[in-house]
Design a protein around this motif. Structure first.
Motif, PDB file in Angstrom:
ATOM      1  N   ASP A  78       0.820  -1.215   0.000  1.00  0.00           N
ATOM      2  CA  ASP A  78       0.000   0.000   0.000  1.00  0.00           C
ATOM      3  C   ASP A  78       0.849   1.259   0.000  1.00  0.00           C
ATOM      4  OD1 ASP A  78      -2.205  -1.603   0.039  1.00  0.00           O
ATOM      5  OD2 ASP A  78      -2.636  -1.351   2.173  1.00  0.00           O
ATOM      6  N   ARG A  79       2.084   1.149   0.548  1.00  0.00           N
ATOM      7  CA  ARG A  79       2.960   2.330   0.595  1.00  0.00           C
ATOM      8  C   ARG A  79       3.393   2.786  -0.781  1.00  0.00           C
ATOM      9  NH1 ARG A  79       5.737   3.022   5.407  1.00  0.00           N
ATOM     10  NH2 ARG A  79       6.610   4.871   4.374  1.00  0.00           N
ATOM     11  N   LEU A  80       3.202   1.917  -1.787  1.00  0.00           N
ATOM     12  CA  LEU A  80       3.576   2.322  -3.148  1.00  0.00           C
ATOM     13  C   LEU A  80       2.762   3.527  -3.598  1.00  0.00           C
ATOM     14  CD1 LEU A  80       3.891  -1.182  -4.840  1.00  0.00           C
ATOM     15  CD2 LEU A  80       5.757   0.366  -4.270  1.00  0.00           C
ATOM     16  N   ARG A  81       1.536   3.624  -3.104  1.00  0.00           N
ATOM     17  CA  ARG A  81       0.697   4.756  -3.496  1.00  0.00           C
ATOM     18  C   ARG A  81       1.283   6.076  -3.012  1.00  0.00           C
ATOM     19  NH1 ARG A  81      -3.765   1.356  -1.595  1.00  0.00           N
ATOM     20  NH2 ARG A  81      -4.919   0.501  -3.393  1.00  0.00           N
ATOM     21  N   GLU A  82       1.981   6.013  -1.825  1.00  0.00           N
ATOM     22  CA  GLU A  82       2.526   7.237  -1.249  1.00  0.00           C
ATOM     23  C   GLU A  82       3.760   7.723  -1.995  1.00  0.00           C
ATOM     24  OE1 GLU A  82       3.295   6.456   2.836  1.00  0.00           O
ATOM     25  OE2 GLU A  82       1.329   5.542   3.191  1.00  0.00           O
TER      26      GLU A  82
ATOM     27  N   ARG B 104      -2.559   7.397  -9.111  1.00  0.00           N
ATOM     28  CA  ARG B 104      -3.287   6.295  -8.497  1.00  0.00           C
ATOM     29  C   ARG B 104      -2.732   4.971  -9.015  1.00  0.00           C
ATOM     30  NH1 ARG B 104      -9.630   7.006  -8.862  1.00  0.00           N
ATOM     31  NH2 ARG B 104      -9.411   5.190  -7.490  1.00  0.00           N
ATOM     32  N   LEU B 105      -2.524   4.044  -8.103  1.00  0.00           N
ATOM     33  CA  LEU B 105      -2.029   2.725  -8.473  1.00  0.00           C
ATOM     34  C   LEU B 105      -3.032   1.672  -8.017  1.00  0.00           C
ATOM     35  CD1 LEU B 105       1.762   2.876  -7.504  1.00  0.00           C
ATOM     36  CD2 LEU B 105       0.788   2.933  -9.797  1.00  0.00           C
ATOM     37  N   ARG B 106      -3.199   0.689  -8.856  1.00  0.00           N
ATOM     38  CA  ARG B 106      -4.063  -0.425  -8.505  1.00  0.00           C
ATOM     39  C   ARG B 106      -3.203  -1.471  -7.798  1.00  0.00           C
ATOM     40  NH1 ARG B 106      -6.259  -3.181 -12.893  1.00  0.00           N
ATOM     41  NH2 ARG B 106      -7.851  -4.006 -11.461  1.00  0.00           N
ATOM     42  N   ILE B 107      -3.368  -1.575  -6.474  1.00  0.00           N
ATOM     43  CA  ILE B 107      -2.558  -2.476  -5.661  1.00  0.00           C
ATOM     44  C   ILE B 107      -3.224  -3.839  -5.524  1.00  0.00           C
ATOM     45  CG2 ILE B 107      -1.424  -2.768  -3.416  1.00  0.00           C
ATOM     46  CD1 ILE B 107      -0.317  -0.526  -5.122  1.00  0.00           C
ATOM     47  N   GLY B 108      -4.533  -3.856  -5.696  1.00  0.00           N
ATOM     48  CA  GLY B 108      -5.266  -5.097  -5.488  1.00  0.00           C
ATOM     49  C   GLY B 108      -4.724  -6.284  -6.270  1.00  0.00           C
ATOM     50  N   PRO B 109      -4.399  -6.126  -7.556  1.00  0.00           N
ATOM     51  CA  PRO B 109      -3.864  -7.279  -8.306  1.00  0.00           C
ATOM     52  C   PRO B 109      -2.580  -7.838  -7.694  1.00  0.00           C
ATOM     53  CG  PRO B 109      -4.619  -5.592  -9.814  1.00  0.00           C
ATOM     54  CD  PRO B 109      -4.698  -4.995  -8.442  1.00  0.00           C
TER      55      PRO B 109
ATOM     56  N   GLY C  15      -1.100  -3.998 -16.169  1.00  0.00           N
ATOM     57  CA  GLY C  15      -0.630  -3.797 -17.527  1.00  0.00           C
ATOM     58  C   GLY C  15       0.720  -3.139 -17.571  1.00  0.00           C
ATOM     59  N   PRO C  16       1.256  -2.910 -18.757  1.00  0.00           N
ATOM     60  CA  PRO C  16       2.607  -2.305 -18.884  1.00  0.00           C
ATOM     61  C   PRO C  16       2.711  -0.954 -18.204  1.00  0.00           C
ATOM     62  CG  PRO C  16       1.867  -3.231 -20.972  1.00  0.00           C
ATOM     63  CD  PRO C  16       0.686  -3.290 -20.065  1.00  0.00           C
ATOM     64  N   VAL C  17       1.719  -0.108 -18.335  1.00  0.00           N
ATOM     65  CA  VAL C  17       1.797   1.232 -17.740  1.00  0.00           C
ATOM     66  C   VAL C  17       1.796   1.125 -16.210  1.00  0.00           C
ATOM     67  CG1 VAL C  17       0.634   3.446 -17.497  1.00  0.00           C
ATOM     68  CG2 VAL C  17       0.708   2.317 -19.727  1.00  0.00           C
ATOM     69  N   THR C  18       0.871   0.304 -15.687  1.00  0.00           N
ATOM     70  CA  THR C  18       0.816   0.133 -14.226  1.00  0.00           C
ATOM     71  C   THR C  18       2.107  -0.490 -13.702  1.00  0.00           C
ATOM     72  OG1 THR C  18      -1.582  -0.099 -14.308  1.00  0.00           O
ATOM     73  CG2 THR C  18      -0.464  -0.921 -12.335  1.00  0.00           C
ATOM     74  N   ALA C  19       2.641  -1.484 -14.428  1.00  0.00           N
ATOM     75  CA  ALA C  19       3.887  -2.124 -14.009  1.00  0.00           C
ATOM     76  C   ALA C  19       5.021  -1.109 -13.946  1.00  0.00           C
ATOM     77  CB  ALA C  19       4.240  -3.259 -14.960  1.00  0.00           C
ATOM     78  N   ARG C  20       5.077  -0.217 -14.928  1.00  0.00           N
ATOM     79  CA  ARG C  20       6.143   0.791 -14.941  1.00  0.00           C
ATOM     80  C   ARG C  20       6.005   1.723 -13.745  1.00  0.00           C
ATOM     81  NH1 ARG C  20       5.153   2.539 -19.498  1.00  0.00           N
ATOM     82  NH2 ARG C  20       4.053   4.502 -19.015  1.00  0.00           N
ATOM     83  N   ARG C  21       4.783   2.113 -13.421  1.00  0.00           N
ATOM     84  CA  ARG C  21       4.569   3.002 -12.272  1.00  0.00           C
ATOM     85  C   ARG C  21       4.907   2.288 -10.959  1.00  0.00           C
ATOM     86  NH1 ARG C  21      -1.359   5.393 -14.116  1.00  0.00           N
ATOM     87  NH2 ARG C  21      -0.604   6.732 -15.823  1.00  0.00           N
ATOM     88  N   ILE C  22       4.538   1.000 -10.881  1.00  0.00           N
ATOM     89  CA  ILE C  22       4.846   0.242  -9.658  1.00  0.00           C
ATOM     90  C   ILE C  22       6.353   0.126  -9.463  1.00  0.00           C
ATOM     91  CG2 ILE C  22       4.745  -2.062  -8.635  1.00  0.00           C
ATOM     92  CD1 ILE C  22       1.923  -2.327  -9.805  1.00  0.00           C
TER      93      ILE C  22
END
Length: 918
Positions: free
Chosen positions: A274-278, A283-288, A317-324
């Motif tokens: 969850d700290r990834l959002r900070e 906005r990041l989808r952490i649930g997956p 997806g690729p965009v979310t993975a890059r942000r994570i």
């Protein structure tokens, strides 16, 4: 050619036939001896080293060893050859080289062969015959005897020559090495180097008698305790120690970053995703991630590193993975920046062990590098080390200065080189955690020096212009043998810049080493005479600290040897350590004597300006350029006393001063530096303070009521221990000590009262040290503390709080028991600081034994105001001419108030009826 010429030719040819073979043999022998000597000389001189240490005219040194006796023998053999001038050499060359050919050709003109010799052969024979007849006269009157003497040398074997005769004039080595000098001798190596006289060379056929050796040079001297045989092994590390220290420092930094990385990884392993959002504004989808079993940031980083398939996680997806990935890397960077570098004996990771090893190596090298003169000399001697091997047995030395001078230079270099070698070897072999346990403060200072531990509050409340001046001040630690924390270095430089200062650091921060750093720096500037004035209880500690932590000479101006030490100090300098009382008797000796720096320890001892010792110290301060007043408790009962200390240093700062704490802090800033423990020792273990409120037992109540009825304040304070084992305090104290000893912790039990200490010591079942009271001599106190610190497992030290509250360090203890509240907040703080100071590795537990409905409650209430006042004034480097009434309260006033309150509570009626309870 007529008959007479033929007759003469026959004689010459016959003589040539006899001489030529001998001459050929002699000539060949001389050539071979000369060739061998040339090669021997070249091999020997190739090992010559020219040494020119700074301040000397230098020496030429030749290393000799096994096998060189043969080379020296070859030099002797050449020197033993019969000497020939140029004409004699020409005759020998003719007899050996030309006469055989001339005789062979001229023989054709002798006897009947002359009748059958024609043409070119006859012409050649006549030419050689004429040459023989012409030069036969050059052979001398008795060439046979001349050649016979030289031929005898061809049958003499070449004998080896002992190296200790290498510099004998007959050998010829001196000339090969550049010619004779005023001093030339051979040093025989071994367990002790010995300068030996050059003996006569062995007799050789044809050798001239050796002259008598002069008295000097060559006179034998006493052996030196010097073995140069391991010079090649030990000298290079010393010669390159500066470079190696720099490399070791970088290795320690790298090891520290590895420890930091482990700490960061541990944090990330506990950090939820969850700290990834900070870490990102998006906005990041952490649930997956959690659905896929990825619950921590560390797992995100590992998944991305080991198997970069975040995109394969359902819902990512690729965009979310890059942000994570970006968010996770940002968190790791932040974790690395914030991760502490801690050395915890209970958490011995490979990384912290390596860090300890690197720190120890760096410390050894950098301390050695401070001996700049020895290091420079080692660099000068390196070429000699290249020529000394395990076969070397002697050194041939030629120079304009005595050989002993060279040996005197070599001795300290070799000793320091061996010390460094042995210390580095031990550092590699020993368990670094053992050394860390013995010297934790030392290692923490090394971490501080590398910037691996955080220090805040280093500057206290100094104004920015003073801070900038202090930062610009260099601190030369050549005479200091211990590392400094960053805040300690700052304090020393502050004292150098401002010259007369009051260091008010809290106890345990190292005011002593800060003062020693100032003295060490002044010594590098040429200062020689330093004076420390301190209480008698810490005099021995000061002497030990000077000796252990500096290269300066301590002088104990106290006791029976005081006058002799004073004479040595006045003649040779050093750090004189004396007490406030002894200072009175040194007045005439110090009168007019300029001191280069003055340190006044526990300066609150001179807070009363009218006291004689205060006047003596003030006079010294006034005529000394560099002064340090040291005290961890600059304020006690009256704030005005603090102004007195400032007045000794800079009376002008007090002119026109109002009563505002803010104004006072601003005005005294140029001379006052105070830092608090929590501000600078961030790695200090936690301090756990527990107020143990207990009910008085029935026996306690009886004793307490009697004390109140008698109006005895002191009897009231110790009544809770009067009933012995029936005492609630004693019973609980025994429980605390028992639990501590079961956990292997050492305990200090403090009380103001001797009879309380006696009861405690008699009641404790385990190892008990003490009681330490004011009647125990300071040296004996230190010995008891040392014995307590070395005791295995749990142990207890029983001490009178005012006797051990100053000067003694007791980091071995991690549990402190205060038997009753003290009348000054600083007394308790000092006592706790005896254990909780730099170098303590364990959490320090403080147990305050307090009884309800008693004098303890009244004291806690009244003293809480005093503690708050101290915090507002002293702890933030400020004070005032006056303070709230609670702070100005004297001990007598305090006692009267407490007794009156307790009498009113227990005996409210004039007829003496007792009301129990509150």
């Amino acid at each position: 050619m007529d008959r007479d010429e033929r007759a003469r030719l026959e004689v010459v040819v016959a003589q040539g036939e006899r001489l030529a073979p001998v001459a050929e043999r002699v000539h060949a022998h001389r050539q071979e001896v000369t060739r061998a000597a040339d090669e021997a000389g070249a091999r020997l001189t190739s090992r010559m080293t020219r040494l020119r240490p700074s301040g000397t005219r230098g020496w030429r040194v030749l290393a000799l060893g096994r096998g060189d006796d043969v080379l020296l023998g070859q030099l002797v053999a050449r020197a033993a050859l019969t000497g020939l001038d140029a004409s004699e050499q020409e005759v020998l060359d003719d007899l050996a080289l030309r006469v055989p050919r001339a005789v062979d050709a001229a023989r054709a003109l002798v006897g009947l062969r002359r009748l059958v010799t024609f043409g070119a052969r006859r012409t050649r024979a006549e030419t050689q015959a004429r040459w023989l007849l012409l030069h036969q006269r050059d052979w001398g009157a008795d060439p046979e005897a001349w050649l016979a003497r030289m031929d005898a040398q061809t049958r003499e074997p070449t004998l080896p020559l002992a190296p200790d005769a290498a510099l004998h004039p007959h050998v010829g080595l001196v000339d090969l090495l550049g010619g004779p000098t005023d001093h030339q001798q051979v040093v025989a190596l071994g367990d002790a180097a010995t300068v030996v006289d050059a003996p006569d060379a062995p007799d050789a056929p044809g050798a001239p008698d050796a002259p008598d050796a002069p008295d000097a040079p060559g006179a034998p001297v006493a052996p030196h305790a010097l073995d140069l045989r391991d010079l090649p092994a030990v000298l290079p590390p010393l010669a390159t120690v500066i470079t190696r220290a720099d490399e070791a420092r970088q290795q320690a930094l790298t090891a520290g970053e590895a420890v930091r990385a482990v700490a960061a990884d541990r944090l990330l392993a506990q950090m939820p995703v969850d700290r990834l959002r900070e870490a990102t504004g998006e906005r990041l989808r952490i649930g997956p991630l959690t659905d896929a079993g990825i619950t921590t940031v560390a797992q995100v980083l590992a998944r991305d590193h080991d198997a970069p398939d975040l995109e394969a996680v359902p819902g990512v997806g690729p965009v979310t993975a890059r942000r994570i990935r970006g968010a996770a890397q940002t968190l790791r960077t932040l974790a690395l920046d914030d991760a502490p570098v801690r050395l915890d004996p209970d958490d011995r990771t490979p990384q912290t062990t390596r860090l300890l090893e690197r720190l120890r190596t760096w410390d050894l090298l950098r301390q050695t590098a401070k001996a700049t003169d020895l290091v420079a000399l080692a660099q000068t001697l390196l070429p000699l080390a290249d020529h000394v091997t395990d076969r070397t047995t002697h050194l041939a030395v030629l120079g304009d200065a005595p050989v002993e001078d060279l040996l005197d230079l070599l001795l300290p270099v070799l000793e320091r080189a061996r010390e460094l070698r042995d210390a580095l070897a031990r550092a590699q072999q020993d368990d670094p955690w053992v050394d860390f346990a013995d010297r934790p403060a030392h290692y923490l200072a090394l971490l501080s020096e590398l910037g691996l531990v955080e220090e805040t509050g280093t500057h206290g409340d100094l104004p920015e212009d003073v801070v900038e001046a202090v930062r610009a001040q260099e601190l030369d630690t050549a005479y200091l043998t211990v590392p400094l924390r960053g805040y300690q270095s700052f304090a020393a430089r502050f004292a150098l810049v401002q010259e007369k200062v009051l260091i008010g650091d809290e106890m345990g921060l190292g005011k002593t080493v800060e003062a020693l750093a100032v003295l060490a720096h002044r010594a590098t500037e040429g200062a020689r005479w330093f004076l420390v004035v301190c209480p008698a209880a810490v005099l021995s500690s000061w002497v030990r600290e000077v000796d252990a932590k500096t290269g300066l000479e301590p002088r104990r101006l106290h006791g029976t040897d005081r006058q002799a030490e004073l004479a040595r100090w006045r003649a040779d300098g050093g750090v004189a350590v004396t007490t406030y009382s002894t200072l009175a008797s040194l007045g005439e000796d110090l009168g007019g004597f300029e001191v280069d720096a003055l340190v006044v320890d526990e300066a609150h001892y001179v807070k009363n300006p009218t006291a004689q010792r205060s006047r003596r110290v003030a006079a010294l301060v006034a005529r000394t350029q560099h002064v340090l007043l040291l005290t961890g408790t600059p304020l006690e009962n009256r704030v005005g006393e603090f102004a007195t200390l400032v007045g000794y240093l800079r009376p002008d700062l007090l002119d026109g001063l109002g009563d505002s704490p803010v104004d006072f802090r601003r005005r005294i800033a140029p001379v006052y530096l105070r830092r608090n423990t929590e501000d600078v020792l961030v790695e200090l273990p936690e301090l756990v303070e527990v107020e143990e409120w207990l009910e008085l037992s029935a026996a306690d109540e009886v004793a307490y009521r009697d004390a109140v009825a008698a109006g005895s304040f002191m009897a009231m304070r110790r009544a809770a221990f009067a009933s012995g084992r029936r005492s609630a305090k004693l019973a609980h104290l025994l429980e605390v000590v028992a639990e501590a000893e079961e956990n292997g912790r050492r305990v200090i039990v403090f009380s103001y009262f001797r009879d309380v200490l006696d009861r405690v010591a008699a009641s404790l079942p385990g190892p008990v040290f003490g009681p330490l009271t004011g009647s125990v001599p300071p040296a004996r106190r230190q010995q008891v503390v040392d014995d307590f610190s070395r005791a295995a497992g749990g142990a207890a030290l029983v001490a009178q709080i005012q006797a051990v509250g100053v000067g003694l360090n007791i980091q071995a203890a991690s549990v402190v028991v205060l038997c009753e509240p003290q009348l000054k907040p600083t007394t308790e703080w000092q006592a706790v600081a005896r254990a909780r100071r730099m170098g303590q590795l364990q959490t320090v537990q403080v147990h305050r034994l307090l009884t309800e409905d008693s004098v303890d409650e009244r004291l806690v209430e009244l003293l809480s105001a005093k503690a708050g006042t101290f915090d507002r004034y002293a702890r933030i480097s400020e004070t005032a001419q006056s303070a709230p009434e609670a702070f100005d309260l004297s001990e007598a006033d305090l006692a009267r108030r407490v007794v009156a309150a307790e009498r009113a509570r227990l005996f409210p009626d004039e007829d003496g009826t007792v009301m129990m309870g509150r």
